[in-house]
Design an enzyme around this catalytic site. Structure first.
Site, PDB file in Angstrom:
ATOM      1  N   TYR A  94     -12.422   7.095 -12.468  1.00 44.28           N
ATOM      2  CA  TYR A  94     -12.499   5.783 -11.816  1.00 44.28           C
ATOM      3  C   TYR A  94     -13.103   4.759 -12.772  1.00 44.28           C
ATOM      4  CZ  TYR A  94     -13.676   2.420  -8.050  1.00 44.28           C
ATOM      5  OH  TYR A  94     -13.788   1.313  -7.233  1.00 44.28           O
ATOM      6  N   TYR A 108      -4.076  -9.856 -21.193  1.00 45.31           N
ATOM      7  CA  TYR A 108      -2.996 -10.677 -20.626  1.00 45.31           C
ATOM      8  C   TYR A 108      -3.421 -12.141 -20.538  1.00 45.31           C
ATOM      9  CZ  TYR A 108       0.821  -7.518 -19.494  1.00 45.31           C
ATOM     10  OH  TYR A 108       1.900  -6.671 -19.594  1.00 45.31           O
ATOM     11  N   LYS A 160     -11.164   1.549 -14.450  1.00 40.59           N
ATOM     12  CA  LYS A 160     -11.600   0.181 -14.162  1.00 40.59           C
ATOM     13  C   LYS A 160     -11.988  -0.558 -15.445  1.00 40.59           C
ATOM     14  CE  LYS A 160     -11.110  -0.030  -9.683  1.00 40.59           C
ATOM     15  NZ  LYS A 160     -10.185  -0.994  -9.067  1.00 40.59           N
ATOM     16  N   ASP A 180       0.864  -1.184   0.000  1.00 44.64           N
ATOM     17  CA  ASP A 180       0.000   0.000   0.000  1.00 44.64           C
ATOM     18  C   ASP A 180       0.896   1.228   0.000  1.00 44.64           C
ATOM     19  OD1 ASP A 180      -2.114   1.958   0.807  1.00 44.64           O
ATOM     20  OD2 ASP A 180      -3.258   0.143   1.206  1.00 44.64           O
ATOM     21  N   THR A 197     -20.283  -1.910  -0.880  1.00 39.12           N
ATOM     22  CA  THR A 197     -19.952  -2.798   0.247  1.00 39.12           C
ATOM     23  C   THR A 197     -19.714  -1.939   1.482  1.00 39.12           C
ATOM     24  OG1 THR A 197     -18.948  -4.339  -1.300  1.00 39.12           O
ATOM     25  CG2 THR A 197     -18.326  -4.590   1.001  1.00 39.12           C
ATOM     26  N   ALA A 209      -9.683  -6.253  -8.818  1.00 35.11           N
ATOM     27  CA  ALA A 209     -10.915  -5.682  -8.252  1.00 35.11           C
ATOM     28  C   ALA A 209     -11.505  -4.673  -9.231  1.00 35.11           C
ATOM     29  CB  ALA A 209     -10.603  -4.993  -6.929  1.00 35.11           C
TER      30      ALA A 209
END
Ligand code: UDP
Length: 323
Positions: free
Chosen positions: A146, A160, A150, A32, A176, A115
């Protein structure tokens, strides 16, 4: 012992993933750069002999010595207030960061789970959202940094997979909530709970008729875990289909906290999706997964967590203001 790299380890979801993999006997490397993460989410793991922490920005070359079996890429700002404050980092972590981690997965022959998010559906015109819906995204709106990062992330991950044969998995995460959400990240669950605990009115944006479907974090982590170990390479929605309007949700929080405050209305942010509800048929079919914890129970656990915060932490949270 199998080794897993978790990026975004000090964040809300990353820290819960670290706990899960430590509990299941993996060697966990948490990574992180602490832009939005907080070490307090993982400090309890520092004493664990199979947990290591690297303070690193994944948009720079990522080096991990030795073998690696799994990578879970969860590093990203993940709330509208964060995308507005750090739009370039948001774009970079989803694009350059994902590229670096895919390269690492290829090099180490590791399986990688990315994610992704319900934001790839934008302000959806299809309801509930199934994985085959292409979405309705404003590329240049405030959420575009964002959403498009994504979407690019999903594309490069599939590339890939098909071109380099990397073992990839893609989870599309819906709203969530749970312990360790950042109180000041502007998202509706910590915003309402924080306001109620500070004795402020609850700020509903627009008329509050927009809907969301909230999934408790433990359910989400279980879904992600199952996806990683499944054979399914296409995106899978993980979320709780129980949909509620933001206005009704505010009333639920008022009841739950017993606050005497009321709801006040503020301007609706630009491109705020009107409806959001996952279709989880795919997760049921391929992962035998569905959420088990209802909102009443999950919100109670979440409130218990926020009640433990110090008065100072409770008051340093800031308001989201889109005007
Ligand atoms: N929202 C609100 N008041 C707040 C924070 C958020 O009414 O103080 C609304 C927001 O406009 C959105 C919903 O709650 O419609 C969920 O917002 P959040 O930022 O949690 O996540 P999103 O699903 O929009 O990414």
């Amino acid at each position: 012992m199998q080794k897993v790299l978790i990026t975004g380890a000090a964040g809300f979801l990353g820290s819960h993933l670290c706990d899960r993999f430590i509990k299941d006997g993996f060697h966990v490397i948490g990574m992180d750069n602490l832009i939005t993460g907080d070490l307090k989410n993982i400090e309890h793991l520092f004493k664990h002999e199979h947990f290591e922490f690297y303070n690193h920005d994944v948009t720079k070359f990522v080096h991990v010595p030795g073998e690696l079996d799994y990578i879970l890429h969860f590093a990203s700002p993940a709330s509208p207030i964060d995308y507005l404050k750090i739009p370039i980092q948001t774009l970079k972590v989803g694009s350059l960061g994902t590229h670096n981690l895919l390269g690492l997965a290829k090099e180490k022959n590791a399986r990688i789970l990315i994610a992704s998010t319900s934001e790839v559906y934008g302000d959806p015109l299809v309801h509930p959202q199934t994985e085959d819906y292409y979405g309705n995204v404003n590329t240049i709106g405030p959420r575009g940094v964002y959403d498009e990062a994504k979407r690019f992330q999903e594309s490069i991950t599939m590339a890939y997979h098909t071109y380099h044969g990397v073992e990839t998995r893609i989870v599309r995460i819906f709203n969530t909530y749970g312990p360790r959400m950042r109180l000041n990240d502007g998202r509706v669950v910590p915003a309402f709970i924080g306001q109620a605990l500070r004795g402020e009115d609850l700020t509903v944006f627009g008329e509050g008729l927009q809907t969301r479907s909230f999934c408790y974090v433990d359910d989400l982590i279980e879904g992600i875990y199952r996806l990683l170990f499944s054979d399914y390479v296409y995106p899978v929605n993980i979320g709780n289909p129980n949909e509620i309007t933001i206005r009704d949700f505010a009333e639920e929080i008022i009841k739950l906290t017993g606050t005497s405050q009321k709801v006040i209305y503020k301007d609706l942010p630009v491109n705020d999706p009107l409806q959001r509800q996952p279709d989880i048929s795919k997760a049921k079919e391929v992962l035998d997964w569905e959420p088990k914890i209802n909102r009443q129970e999950g919100m109670k656990y979440t409130l218990d967590y926020f009640k433990e915060l110090s008065t100072e932490e409770l008051h340093k949270s800031e308001h989201r203001d889109f005007s």
